[in-house]
Design a protein around this motif. Structure first.
Motif, short mmCIF file in Angstrom:
data_model
loop_
_atom_site.label_atom_id
_atom_site.label_comp_id
_atom_site.label_asym_id
_atom_site.label_seq_id
_atom_site.Cartn_x
_atom_site.Cartn_y
_atom_site.Cartn_z
N CYS A 1 -8.15 4.75 -8.13
CA CYS A 1 -7.32 3.79 -7.40
C CYS A 1 -6.23 3.35 -8.37
N ARG A 2 -5.12 4.05 -8.35
CA ARG A 2 -4.03 3.76 -9.28
C ARG A 2 -3.23 2.56 -8.77
N VAL A 3 -3.11 1.56 -9.64
CA VAL A 3 -2.47 0.30 -9.30
C VAL A 3 -1.30 0.05 -10.23
N CYS B 1 7.04 1.57 0.33
CA CYS B 1 5.61 1.49 0.60
C CYS B 1 5.40 0.47 1.71
N ASP C 1 -5.71 2.50 -13.71
CA ASP C 1 -6.50 3.39 -12.86
C ASP C 1 -7.97 3.17 -13.18
N HIS D 1 -1.59 4.00 -5.53
CA HIS D 1 -2.25 3.56 -4.30
C HIS D 1 -1.75 2.17 -3.88
N TRP D 2 -1.63 1.27 -4.86
CA TRP D 2 -1.23 -0.12 -4.60
C TRP D 2 -0.15 -0.53 -5.59
N LYS E 1 0.88 -1.16 0.00
CA LYS E 1 0.00 0.00 0.00
C LYS E 1 0.92 1.21 0.00
N CYS E 2 0.72 2.09 -0.99
CA CYS E 2 1.63 3.21 -1.18
C CYS E 2 1.00 4.52 -0.76
N ASP E 3 1.83 5.48 -0.47
CA ASP E 3 1.39 6.84 -0.17
C ASP E 3 1.21 7.55 -1.51
N TYR E 4 -0.03 7.74 -1.90
CA TYR E 4 -0.34 8.31 -3.21
C TYR E 4 0.32 9.68 -3.40
#
Length: 182
Positions: free
Chosen positions: A74-76, A151, A68, A25-26, A16-19
């Motif tokens: 929710c960007r992956v 992350c 996205d 996001h992930w 889980k990332c800090d956008y």
């Protein structure tokens, strides 16, 4: 939602990332055999493909697929590591037709082949060019742990260490810090 997709995959690692810091996001690390299935699951959840590119690192080529969602941002990042010796992945162009161009560009610049791409010919570079301009010399490659923004690891299979700095690299950093007095 992304949890629905993650629950149906067998990722090597999920972070889980800090956008605000990463624009993601992930981040999901997958084996090559999972990439088409993951693309199909994201397509079913109405995600769209933004890009496909690679990072040439010590461990191999890290191919990065960015997705996205229009209605539920929710960007992956799906990440697949392939070896320098055999840079080949299955194409996702059968799921996301726009991937054809991204995969061709990645072939141009890194030499990574996408099996099943319906038109795997050079996109931006001359067909007779024998080099891939973004490939690095072996000594110029950096470990992925030093390239990727940290992350929060949500889950990882035992032995997954791509995000862990290597002991030899830590030793070099310590010597460099001593030499500079830091």
């Amino acid at each position: 939602m992304i949890q629905t997709v993650l629950d149906q995959l067998s990722p090597q690692c999920v972070t889980k990332c800090d956008y605000a810091k990463t624009g993601i996001h992930w981040s999901v690390f997958l084996s090559a055999s999972e990439i088409v299935r993951a693309a199909k699951l994201l397509h079913k959840e109405e995600y769209f493909l933004e890009s496909v590119t690679a990072i040439d690192a010590k461990e191999g080529y890290l191919v990065v697929y960015l997705f996205d969602h229009m209605d539920r941002p929710c960007r992956v990042a799906l990440r697949v590591l392939v070896s320098h010796a055999a840079p080949k992945l299955p194409s996702i162009a059968g799921v996301f037709h726009g991937a054809e161009w991204h995969e061709r560009e990645t072939l141009d610049f890194y030499g990574i082949e996408f099996s099943g791409n319906p038109n795997l010919v050079p996109l931006l570079l001359p067909a007779d060019l024998d080099v891939h301009p973004l490939q690095k010399e072996e000594g110029a490659r950096v470990a992925l742990a030093d390239l990727l923004t940290p992350c929060e690891v949500v889950r990882a299979v035992p032995g997954f260490d791509l995000l862990t700095p290597k002991a030899e690299d830590e030793g070099k950093k310590a010597k460099a810090a001593e030499a500079t007095g830091a």
